[in-house]
Write an enzyme that holds these catalytic residues in place. Structure first.
Site, PDB file in Angstrom:
ATOM      1  N   ASP A  93      -2.155 -63.522 -38.023  1.00 48.32           N
ATOM      2  CA  ASP A  93      -2.947 -63.825 -39.215  1.00 48.32           C
ATOM      3  C   ASP A  93      -2.324 -63.117 -40.403  1.00 48.32           C
ATOM      4  O   ASP A  93      -1.902 -61.959 -40.271  1.00 48.32           O
ATOM      5  CB  ASP A  93      -4.382 -63.299 -39.009  1.00 48.32           C
ATOM      6  CG  ASP A  93      -5.437 -64.232 -39.610  1.00 48.32           C
ATOM      7  OD1 ASP A  93      -5.119 -64.903 -40.602  1.00 48.32           O
ATOM      8  OD2 ASP A  93      -6.557 -64.255 -39.089  1.00 48.32           O
ATOM      9  N   HIS A 139      -0.086 -66.364 -48.335  1.00 47.13           N
ATOM     10  CA  HIS A 139      -1.295 -65.839 -47.691  1.00 47.13           C
ATOM     11  C   HIS A 139      -1.145 -65.700 -46.187  1.00 47.13           C
ATOM     12  O   HIS A 139      -1.929 -65.014 -45.547  1.00 47.13           O
ATOM     13  CB  HIS A 139      -2.487 -66.756 -48.004  1.00 47.13           C
ATOM     14  CG  HIS A 139      -2.942 -66.646 -49.413  1.00 47.13           C
ATOM     15  ND1 HIS A 139      -4.039 -65.911 -49.802  1.00 47.13           N
ATOM     16  CD2 HIS A 139      -2.414 -67.151 -50.560  1.00 47.13           C
ATOM     17  CE1 HIS A 139      -4.182 -65.983 -51.105  1.00 47.13           C
ATOM     18  NE2 HIS A 139      -3.211 -66.730 -51.608  1.00 47.13           N
TER      19      HIS A 139
END
Ligand code: GDG
Length: 478
Positions: free
Chosen positions: A366, A157
């Site tokens: 991110d 992720h």
């Protein structure tokens, strides 16, 4: 297809009274699994004395939750130590924040072995195993060692940096090759996938096409790599945001805010670039005096990992910066920043996103960033707000109709805030239309289905490649 096993560090068993808690993975997976018989296994979130640790099984509808407590030692060495003080900073390109005294892998490996033991008690041939995130990199290796030949996939992720950074990680050569025991390893963006392929080539000597296949070191089969950018429940979120306009909560907030709203929603984490964002907002206020008193920046930041020193320090730093902006620019009738560590319900967030003229999403790094997608999904298509998005969020590979900024540069972000506030309606509508179409084309359900389809295909390497090439990130990646 057999049952789907989801393995993730944290398993939060749904409790209708508590509402949804903050956390990207939890939000992402709940939707994917509603139609399958599934088992979700991982840490209960509880820390107990070694001899009091238990594993519990709880059934809710088609989902079985199996959760294990961690001992104090496990928590320190596996979670707080190697996962969050070594892997998290390094995979977010922050060698400066990695705690090299936490180099010891043994606690991290021990907890992975424990999860493999628990899985072994219930796993049957034909079940599919989907492992999530950086806490569980060696899990397939532990399962293969116990004789399991099931399809096992892994999805990262968070980002993965180039080998020049990865190789500075202590024990990288013991840890990262274990990814080769998965059948499929998925990444958020083409850039992440390419970084891993370069690592495979330079450190393990496995040539890999990007995305493509690489031969597993165990010889069990071929490990494939691919790009699967995670999405959100686009239509449902848009409906939630429309309904939320009627809530008393939102009406109260709007009544108390003079003028336009700029919104940020992030876990309190150094990867999210909060300090730089406050600097940018300060630059905006300093260079655009006409907006003073007419705009309010709402920053919602639930605390996370407060026991790690860098997080506690950052908390003080952000408090100070927000206070400084208020004391320098505000007056008794207007606070330029409203900064809170209070978590809000998903409903409340959806309403606030829709009411905000600007969504400020400026992480320094991110994996994806779901807040960017939620902000877009929540907008009124006839009078939408504007997303300002860091080029270093995985979401930027898809959402290129946002105002893309360099989060390290307060002038770039500050000027983008001024530009966003002044953007004519037609341009806002056009950008919103383009962004929303992307979110519809790659929502959370198609993400889950695409990954599982690629994982369960029998005919070898081509499917993962096709799945990846069809994905919006793969076609739009820089
Ligand atoms: C990891 C990766 C990747 C936040 N505050 C509240 C709240 N949230 C929700 C948001 C969003 C989620 O938490 C955060 O997701 P992000 O994607 O922004 O970030 P991470 O938690 O770091 O997640 C990330 C993600 O995994 C999925 O793959 O995108 O890159 O780091 O959904 O809305 N939710 C509620 N109250 C809050 O106060 N209810």
């Amino acid at each position: 297809m057999g049952r789907i096993f989801i393995i993730s560090n944290r398993v939060a068993i749904p409790d209708p009274k508590r509402g949804v808690q903050a956390g990207g993975l939890e939000v992402a997976l709940r939707n994917t699994l509603t139609n399958h018989s599934s088992v979700w296994l991982g840490w209960s979130g509880e820390i107990k004395a070694q001899d009091a640790c238990q594993t519990r099984t709880i059934t809710r509808g088609t989902m079985t939750y199996i959760v294990s407590d961690l001992s104090e030692e496990d928590y320190k060495e596996y979670y707080s130590g190697f996962a969050n003080q070594v892997l998290w900073p390094i995979l977010h390109y922050r060698l400066d924040l990695a705690e090299f005294t936490r180099r010891d892998l043994s606690g991290y490996l021990r907890v992975n072995e424990h999860f493999a033991d628990e899985i072994t008690k219930v796993l049957e041939p034909g079940d599919i195993v989907w492992v999530h995130d950086y806490h569980l990199i060696p899990l397939a290796r532990a399962l293969r060692a116990r004789g399991h030949h099931n399809r096992i996939g892994f999805f990262l992720h968070i980002p993965i940096p180039p080998p020049e950074i990865l190789t500075a990680m202590p024990n990288h050569d013991r840890l990262l090759p274990a990814l080769c025991d998965y059948d499929l390893v998925g990444f958020q963006t083409q850039g992440d996938c390419a970084n891993f392929a370069r690592y495979l080539a330079s450190e393990i000597g496995i040539p890999a096409r990007i995305p493509g296949a690489a031969r597993s070191t165990t010889g069990i089969g071929k490990m494939r790599i691919g790009v699967f950018p995670v999405g959100i429940e686009t239509e449902e979120f848009a409906r939630m945001a429309t309904r939320a306009q009627e809530s008393n909560f939102l009406k109260r907030v709007l009544k108390s805010v003079p003028g336009e709203i700029v919104i940020g929603v992030d876990r309190l984490d150094y990867s999210k670039g909060l300090a730089q964002r406050l600097d940018a907002y300060q630059y905006f206020l300093a260079t655009n005096p006409e907006w003073r008193g007419k705009v309010t920046y709402l920053q919602i930041t639930p605390k996370s990992r407060s026991n790690i020193p860098e997080y506690a320090e950052m908390q003080t730093q952000i408090d100070t910066k927000a206070g400084h902006i208020n004391s320098s620019f505000g007056d008794v009738s207007w606070s330029p920043v409203r900064y809170t560590n209070q978590p809000y319900s998903r409903n409340a967030l959806a309403g606030l996103y829709r009411a905000a003229r600007v969504g400020l999403v400026t992480p320094l790094r991110d994996g994806m960033n779901l807040v960017a997608k939620e902000y877009v999904a929540a907008q009124d298509p006839d009078n939408p707000g504007v997303l300002i998005l860091s080029r270093f969020a995985g979401a930027a590979a898809e959402l290129d109709a946002a105002l893309i900024v360099n989060p390290y540069d307060p002038e770039s972000v500050g000027s983008a805030i001024a530009r966003a506030l002044a953007l004519p309606r037609e341009e806002r509508v056009a950008r919103q239309r383009a962004l929303f179409a992307i979110l519809l084309g790659n929502d959370i359900n198609s993400w889950g289905q695409r990954f599982l389809k690629a994982l369960t295909r029998k005919t070898g390497e081509s499917e993962a490649r096709n799945a990846a090439l069809k994905s919006p990130a793969a076609t739009r990646a820089h």
